[in-house]
Design a protein around this motif. Structure first.
Motif, PDB file in Angstrom:
ATOM      1  N   LEU A  83       0.826  -1.215   0.000  1.00 36.76           N
ATOM      2  CA  LEU A  83       0.000   0.000   0.000  1.00 36.76           C
ATOM      3  C   LEU A  83       0.858   1.262   0.000  1.00 36.76           C
ATOM      4  CD1 LEU A  83      -2.797  -1.112   2.477  1.00 36.76           C
ATOM      5  CD2 LEU A  83      -3.007  -0.756   0.013  1.00 36.76           C
ATOM      6  N   LEU A  84       2.041   1.177   0.577  1.00 37.65           N
ATOM      7  CA  LEU A  84       2.952   2.316   0.545  1.00 37.65           C
ATOM      8  C   LEU A  84       3.306   2.660  -0.895  1.00 37.65           C
ATOM      9  CD1 LEU A  84       4.675   4.273   2.271  1.00 37.65           C
ATOM     10  CD2 LEU A  84       6.512   2.569   2.188  1.00 37.65           C
ATOM     11  N   ARG A  85       3.527   1.649  -1.715  1.00 39.05           N
ATOM     12  CA  ARG A  85       3.830   1.881  -3.129  1.00 39.05           C
ATOM     13  C   ARG A  85       2.596   2.326  -3.915  1.00 39.05           C
ATOM     14  NH1 ARG A  85       7.940   0.229  -6.283  1.00 39.05           N
ATOM     15  NH2 ARG A  85       9.825  -0.517  -5.250  1.00 39.05           N
ATOM     16  N   LEU A  86       1.455   1.730  -3.593  1.00 41.76           N
ATOM     17  CA  LEU A  86       0.264   1.967  -4.400  1.00 41.76           C
ATOM     18  C   LEU A  86      -0.495   3.228  -4.006  1.00 41.76           C
ATOM     19  CD1 LEU A  86      -1.126  -1.689  -4.557  1.00 41.76           C
ATOM     20  CD2 LEU A  86      -0.059  -0.416  -6.432  1.00 41.76           C
ATOM     21  N   ALA A  87      -0.496   3.541  -2.698  1.00 41.82           N
ATOM     22  CA  ALA A  87      -1.379   4.607  -2.229  1.00 41.82           C
ATOM     23  C   ALA A  87      -0.700   5.663  -1.364  1.00 41.82           C
ATOM     24  CB  ALA A  87      -2.557   4.000  -1.452  1.00 41.82           C
ATOM     25  N   GLY A  88       0.509   5.419  -0.902  1.00 39.41           N
ATOM     26  CA  GLY A  88       1.185   6.397  -0.066  1.00 39.41           C
ATOM     27  C   GLY A  88       1.217   5.986   1.393  1.00 39.41           C
ATOM     28  N   ILE A  89       1.918   6.763   2.202  1.00 42.66           N
ATOM     29  CA  ILE A  89       2.191   6.362   3.583  1.00 42.66           C
ATOM     30  C   ILE A  89       0.958   6.419   4.477  1.00 42.66           C
ATOM     31  CG2 ILE A  89       2.918   8.680   4.291  1.00 42.66           C
ATOM     32  CD1 ILE A  89       5.049   7.230   6.062  1.00 42.66           C
ATOM     33  N   ALA A  90       0.085   7.406   4.285  1.00 41.71           N
ATOM     34  CA  ALA A  90      -1.079   7.528   5.170  1.00 41.71           C
ATOM     35  C   ALA A  90      -2.022   6.328   5.044  1.00 41.71           C
ATOM     36  CB  ALA A  90      -1.822   8.832   4.877  1.00 41.71           C
ATOM     37  N   PRO A  91      -2.461   5.938   3.837  1.00 44.92           N
ATOM     38  CA  PRO A  91      -3.300   4.739   3.730  1.00 44.92           C
ATOM     39  C   PRO A  91      -2.594   3.475   4.214  1.00 44.92           C
ATOM     40  CG  PRO A  91      -3.444   6.047   1.731  1.00 44.92           C
ATOM     41  CD  PRO A  91      -2.327   6.614   2.535  1.00 44.92           C
ATOM     42  N   ALA A  92      -1.286   3.387   3.970  1.00 46.31           N
ATOM     43  CA  ALA A  92      -0.546   2.205   4.398  1.00 46.31           C
ATOM     44  C   ALA A  92      -0.522   2.099   5.921  1.00 46.31           C
ATOM     45  CB  ALA A  92       0.879   2.257   3.849  1.00 46.31           C
ATOM     46  N   LEU A  93      -0.277   3.217   6.601  1.00 48.20           N
ATOM     47  CA  LEU A  93      -0.267   3.210   8.066  1.00 48.20           C
ATOM     48  C   LEU A  93      -1.651   2.928   8.629  1.00 48.20           C
ATOM     49  CD1 LEU A  93       2.086   6.238   8.832  1.00 48.20           C
ATOM     50  CD2 LEU A  93       2.558   3.808   9.254  1.00 48.20           C
TER      51      LEU A  93
END
Length: 209
Positions: A83-93
């Motif tokens: 998700l960090l690659r696909l959507a960025g750090i906020a959605p991944a966290l």
């Protein structure tokens, strides 16, 4: 031991007994009399090496719960990285926090069932797509083989997931490009997935009809 017995559900002990019998050379059987295919094969296979080293049910149970915890942690890391690659750090966290803090997720990890293996396979699929999706779409052979192999593992982790995972994944090789490239992607993805799943299917047909 008491805490573990209260957490693991009945089918979790079924897996442990089945895997112990396989490790002891009795084959795919729960009672050492009747053959069975009533389980998800990947998780059972993961438990077999535990009983190569011990025949103690309590030790096997503890090792299985440790393995499940490690797989759960690995799944969270994989989902985060994807998700960090696909959507960025906020959605991944946010997604990682929802996994970690969800009591139902933690309960599933310690139930003794195939859930940890399934989550790791799904996490690997998502991470592979995030990391190598463009290569797969471009028809790169190694990336396509990797994606297909992970599809096969996901099916072995929980066979009924194939109803949802395989049709969706089958669209990937066909979604764009020339006809030759689409066929090439389909071939490599399908070949890798079939190499893992067809032996299990063949065994079911031969042994269980």
């Amino acid at each position: 031991k008491i805490a573990a017995w209260n957490v693991v559900i009945d089918d979790g002990f079924y897996y442990l007994q089945l895997s112990r019998n396989i490790a002891r050379g009795h084959g795919s059987t729960f009672d050492r009399v009747n053959p069975t295919n009533g389980y998800q094969p990947l998780w059972a296979a993961m438990l077999v090496p535990i009983f190569w080293g011990t025949d103690d049910p309590a030790v096997g149970l503890a090792a299985a719960l440790i393995l499940a915890t490690l797989l759960g942690a690995m799944a969270i890391i994989l989902f985060y990285l994807a998700l960090l690659r696909l959507a960025g750090i906020a959605p991944a966290l946010l997604a990682s926090a929802l996994f970690c803090l969800n009591p139902y997720f933690l309960e599933l990890l310690q139930g003794g069932l195939e859930t940890p293996a399934l989550f790791v396979c799904l996490g690997l699929l998502l991470w592979t797509w995030a990391r190598y999706g463009q290569l797969i779409l471009d028809g790169q052979r190694r990336a396509s083989l990797l994606f297909g192999a992970l599809l096969g593992l996901t099916v072995l982790a929980r066979v009924d997931v194939a109803i949802a995972v395989v049709p969706i994944a089958a669209l990937v090789p066909l979604c764009r490009g020339s006809l030759r490239r689409r066929l090439s992607r389909t071939l490599w993805v399908g070949a890798a997935g079939a190499a893992l799943t067809l032996p299990y299917v063949a065994w079911n047909i031969i042994v269980h009809g």
